[in-house]
Motif scaffolding. Structure first.
Motif, short mmCIF file in Angstrom:
data_model
loop_
_atom_site.label_atom_id
_atom_site.label_comp_id
_atom_site.label_asym_id
_atom_site.label_seq_id
_atom_site.Cartn_x
_atom_site.Cartn_y
_atom_site.Cartn_z
N LYS A 86 0.99 -1.15 -0.02
CA LYS A 86 -0.05 0.03 -0.13
C LYS A 86 0.98 1.16 0.04
O LYS A 86 1.96 1.31 0.93
N VAL A 87 0.53 2.06 -0.87
CA VAL A 87 1.76 3.04 -1.04
C VAL A 87 0.93 4.60 -0.61
O VAL A 87 -0.27 4.85 -1.30
N LEU A 88 1.64 5.22 0.00
CA LEU A 88 1.10 6.65 0.45
C LEU A 88 1.90 7.82 0.06
O LEU A 88 3.21 7.85 0.53
N LEU A 89 1.69 8.39 -0.86
CA LEU A 89 2.47 9.61 -1.64
C LEU A 89 2.14 10.79 -1.10
O LEU A 89 0.94 11.32 -1.17
N THR A 90 2.90 11.69 -0.17
CA THR A 90 2.67 12.61 0.32
C THR A 90 2.25 13.94 -0.65
O THR A 90 2.90 13.77 -1.93
N GLY A 91 1.61 14.78 -0.29
CA GLY A 91 1.49 16.04 -1.26
C GLY A 91 2.85 16.83 -1.13
O GLY A 91 3.67 16.36 -0.27
N GLY A 92 2.52 17.99 -1.37
CA GLY A 92 3.91 18.98 -1.24
C GLY A 92 4.27 19.69 -2.47
O GLY A 92 3.66 19.31 -3.60
N ASP A 93 5.48 20.57 -2.27
CA ASP A 93 5.88 21.36 -3.54
C ASP A 93 6.87 20.39 -4.19
O ASP A 93 7.72 20.00 -3.31
N LEU A 94 6.70 20.22 -5.22
CA LEU A 94 8.02 19.66 -6.23
C LEU A 94 9.23 20.53 -6.34
O LEU A 94 9.06 21.49 -6.77
N ILE A 95 10.27 19.89 -5.81
CA ILE A 95 11.70 20.65 -6.03
C ILE A 95 11.95 20.48 -7.42
O ILE A 95 12.00 19.46 -8.01
N PRO A 96 12.17 21.56 -8.32
CA PRO A 96 12.48 21.53 -9.54
C PRO A 96 13.60 20.67 -10.04
O PRO A 96 14.54 20.44 -9.35
#
Length: 256
Positions: free
Chosen positions: A136-146
Protein backbone atom coordinates in the motif's frame (compact mmCIF):
# COMPACT_ATOMS: atom_id res chain seq x y z
CA UNK A 1 32.03 8.38 -26.42
CA UNK A 2 31.81 7.15 -22.83
CA UNK A 3 29.18 4.55 -21.85
CA UNK A 4 27.30 7.14 -19.76
CA UNK A 5 27.07 9.54 -22.70
CA UNK A 6 25.94 6.72 -24.97
CA UNK A 7 23.20 5.59 -22.60
CA UNK A 8 21.92 9.11 -22.10
CA UNK A 9 21.78 9.51 -25.90
CA UNK A 10 19.85 6.23 -26.16
CA UNK A 11 17.42 7.58 -23.59
CA UNK A 12 16.94 10.77 -25.62
CA UNK A 13 16.18 8.69 -28.72
CA UNK A 14 13.68 6.61 -26.73
CA UNK A 15 11.85 9.72 -25.55
CA UNK A 16 11.64 10.95 -29.13
CA UNK A 17 10.88 7.73 -31.07
CA UNK A 18 9.50 5.49 -28.26
CA UNK A 19 11.68 2.58 -29.44
CA UNK A 20 15.26 1.79 -30.48
CA UNK A 21 16.87 -0.85 -32.66
CA UNK A 22 20.08 -2.64 -31.63
CA UNK A 23 21.55 -2.70 -35.15
CA UNK A 24 20.81 0.98 -35.77
CA UNK A 25 22.33 2.00 -32.43
CA UNK A 26 25.40 -0.10 -33.16
CA UNK A 27 25.87 1.76 -36.45
CA UNK A 28 25.16 5.15 -34.88
CA UNK A 29 27.71 4.79 -32.08
CA UNK A 30 30.23 2.62 -33.98
CA UNK A 31 30.21 -0.09 -31.31
CA UNK A 32 29.28 -3.76 -31.35
CA UNK A 33 25.74 -5.01 -30.91
CA UNK A 34 26.93 -6.78 -27.76
CA UNK A 35 27.89 -3.39 -26.30
CA UNK A 36 24.49 -1.94 -27.18
CA UNK A 37 22.68 -4.88 -25.61
CA UNK A 38 24.71 -4.36 -22.46
CA UNK A 39 23.65 -0.69 -22.44
CA UNK A 40 20.01 -1.71 -22.88
CA UNK A 41 20.32 -4.21 -20.02
CA UNK A 42 21.50 -1.43 -17.70
CA UNK A 43 18.78 0.96 -18.86
CA UNK A 44 16.15 -1.73 -18.31
CA UNK A 45 17.44 -2.34 -14.78
CA UNK A 46 17.15 1.40 -14.12
CA UNK A 47 13.55 1.44 -15.29
CA UNK A 48 13.96 3.41 -18.52
CA UNK A 49 12.90 0.78 -21.08
CA UNK A 50 11.58 -2.70 -21.77
CA UNK A 51 13.69 -4.92 -24.01
CA UNK A 52 12.05 -6.57 -27.01
CA UNK A 53 13.40 -8.72 -29.83
CA UNK A 54 16.01 -6.68 -31.70
CA UNK A 55 15.71 -3.58 -29.55
CA UNK A 56 13.71 -1.91 -26.80
CA UNK A 57 10.68 0.31 -26.19
CA UNK A 58 10.22 3.21 -23.79
CA UNK A 59 8.84 2.14 -20.42
CA UNK A 60 5.71 3.82 -19.11
CA UNK A 61 6.55 6.71 -16.75
CA UNK A 62 10.22 6.61 -17.79
CA UNK A 63 10.11 10.34 -18.56
CA UNK A 64 10.13 10.98 -14.81
CA UNK A 65 13.55 9.34 -14.51
CA UNK A 66 16.50 11.77 -14.60
CA UNK A 67 19.43 11.43 -16.97
CA UNK A 68 22.10 9.12 -15.61
CA UNK A 69 24.93 10.80 -13.78
CA UNK A 70 28.29 9.10 -14.24
CA UNK A 71 28.83 8.68 -10.51
CA UNK A 72 25.39 7.12 -10.05
CA UNK A 73 25.94 4.64 -12.88
CA UNK A 74 29.26 3.55 -11.43
CA UNK A 75 27.53 2.93 -8.10
CA UNK A 76 24.42 1.15 -9.33
CA UNK A 77 25.60 -2.24 -8.04
CA UNK A 78 26.51 -0.78 -4.65
CA UNK A 79 23.07 0.82 -4.36
CA UNK A 80 21.38 -2.37 -5.51
CA UNK A 81 23.10 -4.31 -2.71
CA UNK A 82 22.00 -1.71 -0.15
CA UNK A 83 18.45 -2.18 -1.42
CA UNK A 84 18.69 -5.93 -0.90
CA UNK A 85 20.09 -5.57 2.61
CA UNK A 86 17.35 -3.12 3.54
CA UNK A 87 14.62 -5.42 2.22
CA UNK A 88 15.73 -8.14 4.65
CA UNK A 89 15.01 -5.75 7.53
CA UNK A 90 11.41 -5.21 6.44
CA UNK A 91 8.71 -7.55 7.73
CA UNK A 92 5.21 -8.13 6.44
CA UNK A 93 2.89 -5.65 8.11
CA UNK A 94 5.54 -2.97 8.52
CA UNK A 95 4.81 0.66 7.73
CA UNK A 96 8.01 2.10 6.26
CA UNK A 97 9.18 5.47 5.00
CA UNK A 98 11.42 5.78 1.94
CA UNK A 99 13.14 9.11 1.47
CA UNK A 100 13.80 10.47 -2.04
CA UNK A 101 16.80 9.18 -3.95
CA UNK A 102 18.20 6.41 -6.10
CA UNK A 103 19.21 4.26 -3.12
CA UNK A 104 15.67 4.29 -1.72
CA UNK A 105 14.45 3.44 -5.21
CA UNK A 106 16.53 0.25 -5.03
CA UNK A 107 14.83 -0.59 -1.72
CA UNK A 108 11.44 -0.17 -3.40
CA UNK A 109 12.48 -2.55 -6.17
CA UNK A 110 13.10 -5.23 -3.54
CA UNK A 111 9.74 -4.79 -1.81
CA UNK A 112 7.59 -6.48 -4.42
CA UNK A 113 5.79 -9.39 -2.80
CA UNK A 114 6.01 -7.98 0.72
CA UNK A 115 2.86 -6.83 2.49
CA UNK A 116 3.87 -3.35 3.59
CA UNK A 117 2.62 0.20 3.80
CA UNK A 118 5.12 2.49 2.08
CA UNK A 119 5.13 6.22 2.80
CA UNK A 120 7.27 8.36 0.49
CA UNK A 121 7.64 11.90 -0.75
CA UNK A 122 9.34 10.75 -3.95
CA UNK A 123 7.20 10.48 -7.07
CA UNK A 124 9.58 8.05 -8.81
CA UNK A 125 9.62 5.67 -5.84
CA UNK A 126 5.82 5.70 -5.66
CA UNK A 127 5.55 4.90 -9.37
CA UNK A 128 8.00 2.03 -8.97
CA UNK A 129 5.56 0.44 -6.52
CA UNK A 130 2.32 1.14 -8.39
CA UNK A 131 2.01 -2.48 -9.56
CA UNK A 132 3.57 -4.11 -6.48
CA UNK A 133 1.13 -6.67 -5.10
CA UNK A 134 0.79 -6.41 -1.33
CA UNK A 135 2.20 -2.90 -1.00
CA UNK A 136 0.00 0.00 0.00
CA UNK A 137 1.61 3.25 -1.12
CA UNK A 138 1.04 6.65 0.48
CA UNK A 139 2.54 9.45 -1.63
CA UNK A 140 2.63 12.70 0.30
CA UNK A 141 1.47 15.94 -1.18
CA UNK A 142 3.82 18.90 -1.31
CA UNK A 143 5.83 21.25 -3.47
CA UNK A 144 7.93 19.60 -6.18
CA UNK A 145 11.60 20.60 -6.04
CA UNK A 146 12.51 21.58 -9.64
CA UNK A 147 14.36 18.97 -11.72
CA UNK A 148 13.72 16.27 -9.10
CA UNK A 149 10.91 13.96 -8.00
CA UNK A 150 11.07 15.20 -4.37
CA UNK A 151 8.02 16.63 -2.59
CA UNK A 152 8.56 19.00 0.34
CA UNK A 153 6.79 21.80 2.21
CA UNK A 154 3.70 22.23 4.35
CA UNK A 155 1.49 19.71 2.57
CA UNK A 156 4.20 17.07 2.94
CA UNK A 157 4.49 17.72 6.67
CA UNK A 158 0.72 17.59 7.11
CA UNK A 159 0.58 14.18 5.43
CA UNK A 160 3.13 12.88 7.92
CA UNK A 161 1.08 13.90 10.95
CA UNK A 162 -1.01 11.35 12.82
CA UNK A 163 0.65 8.22 11.39
CA UNK A 164 3.25 5.77 12.73
CA UNK A 165 6.27 4.40 10.86
CA UNK A 166 8.02 1.22 11.97
CA UNK A 167 11.19 1.75 9.93
CA UNK A 168 12.31 4.92 8.16
CA UNK A 169 15.00 4.58 5.48
CA UNK A 170 16.79 7.89 4.97
CA UNK A 171 19.16 8.70 2.12
CA UNK A 172 21.70 11.52 2.48
CA UNK A 173 23.95 13.73 0.40
CA UNK A 174 26.84 13.43 2.82
CA UNK A 175 27.99 11.88 6.10
CA UNK A 176 30.87 13.46 7.98
CA UNK A 177 32.33 13.04 11.46
CA UNK A 178 32.27 16.82 11.99
CA UNK A 179 28.99 17.86 10.38
CA UNK A 180 26.94 14.66 10.63
CA UNK A 181 24.36 13.82 7.97
CA UNK A 182 23.51 16.42 5.34
CA UNK A 183 21.15 16.79 2.37
CA UNK A 184 20.72 19.24 -0.50
CA UNK A 185 18.03 21.56 0.87
CA UNK A 186 16.67 22.89 4.15
CA UNK A 187 13.16 21.82 3.10
CA UNK A 188 14.31 18.20 3.04
CA UNK A 189 15.56 18.45 6.62
CA UNK A 190 12.11 19.59 7.76
CA UNK A 191 10.57 16.43 6.27
CA UNK A 192 13.14 14.17 7.94
CA UNK A 193 12.64 15.87 11.31
CA UNK A 194 8.93 15.09 11.07
CA UNK A 195 9.68 11.50 10.01
CA UNK A 196 11.90 11.10 13.09
CA UNK A 197 9.00 12.08 15.34
CA UNK A 198 6.71 9.38 13.97
CA UNK A 199 9.23 6.53 13.46
CA UNK A 200 10.30 3.74 15.79
CA UNK A 201 13.57 3.18 13.95
CA UNK A 202 15.78 5.39 11.75
CA UNK A 203 17.95 3.56 9.21
CA UNK A 204 20.44 5.52 7.13
CA UNK A 205 21.11 4.22 3.62
CA UNK A 206 24.20 5.68 1.97
CA UNK A 207 26.69 4.29 -0.52
CA UNK A 208 30.32 4.52 0.57
CA UNK A 209 31.05 7.67 -1.50
CA UNK A 210 28.72 9.69 0.74
CA UNK A 211 31.16 9.43 3.66
CA UNK A 212 33.55 12.35 4.20
CA UNK A 213 31.20 14.48 2.07
CA UNK A 214 29.12 17.48 3.15
CA UNK A 215 25.81 18.64 1.74
CA UNK A 216 24.16 22.03 2.20
CA UNK A 217 21.71 21.38 5.03
CA UNK A 218 22.34 19.40 8.22
CA UNK A 219 19.96 16.60 9.21
CA UNK A 220 21.65 15.71 12.48
CA UNK A 221 24.75 14.09 13.92
CA UNK A 222 25.84 10.55 13.07
CA UNK A 223 24.11 9.19 16.17
CA UNK A 224 20.64 10.07 14.90
CA UNK A 225 20.50 6.69 13.15
CA UNK A 226 19.72 3.40 14.86
CA UNK A 227 21.25 1.50 11.94
CA UNK A 228 23.36 2.33 8.90
CA UNK A 229 23.45 0.40 5.63
CA UNK A 230 26.37 1.04 3.29
CA UNK A 231 29.09 -0.77 1.32
CA UNK A 232 32.22 -2.59 2.43
CA UNK A 233 34.36 0.32 1.15
CA UNK A 234 33.16 2.64 3.94
CA UNK A 235 36.19 4.43 5.48
CA UNK A 236 37.63 2.69 8.53
CA UNK A 237 37.15 5.69 10.84
CA UNK A 238 33.39 5.45 10.37
CA UNK A 239 33.35 1.72 11.14
CA UNK A 240 35.22 2.56 14.35
CA UNK A 241 32.87 5.43 15.21
CA UNK A 242 29.71 3.41 14.74
CA UNK A 243 31.12 0.46 16.68
CA UNK A 244 32.19 2.63 19.62
CA UNK A 245 28.79 4.34 19.70
CA UNK A 246 26.69 1.16 19.40
CA UNK A 247 25.19 2.09 16.03
CA UNK A 248 24.52 -1.08 14.04
CA UNK A 249 26.41 -1.04 10.74
CA UNK A 250 25.46 -3.29 7.83
CA UNK A 251 27.63 -3.62 4.72
CA UNK A 252 27.73 -5.77 1.61
CA UNK A 253 30.02 -8.18 3.44
CA UNK A 254 26.83 -9.68 4.87
CA UNK A 255 25.93 -10.97 1.42
CA UNK A 256 29.36 -12.00 0.06
Amino acid sequence: MFAIERMNKIKEILFKDKRVDVFELSELFSVTEVTIRRDLDKLEQMGFLVKIYGGAVLKEDAALQPLIAESEDELIEEKRMIGKIASHMIDDGDAIYLSPGTTSLEIARNLKGKKTTVVTNDITTALELKDAAGSKVLLTGGDLIPSTSKLVGGFTLQTLEGIHINKAFIGVKGAHLDTGYTVDTYEETMVVQQVKKISSEIIMVADYTKFNRKGFAKLGDLLMADKVITNKQIPAEYKKYYFENAVKLYTTYDFD
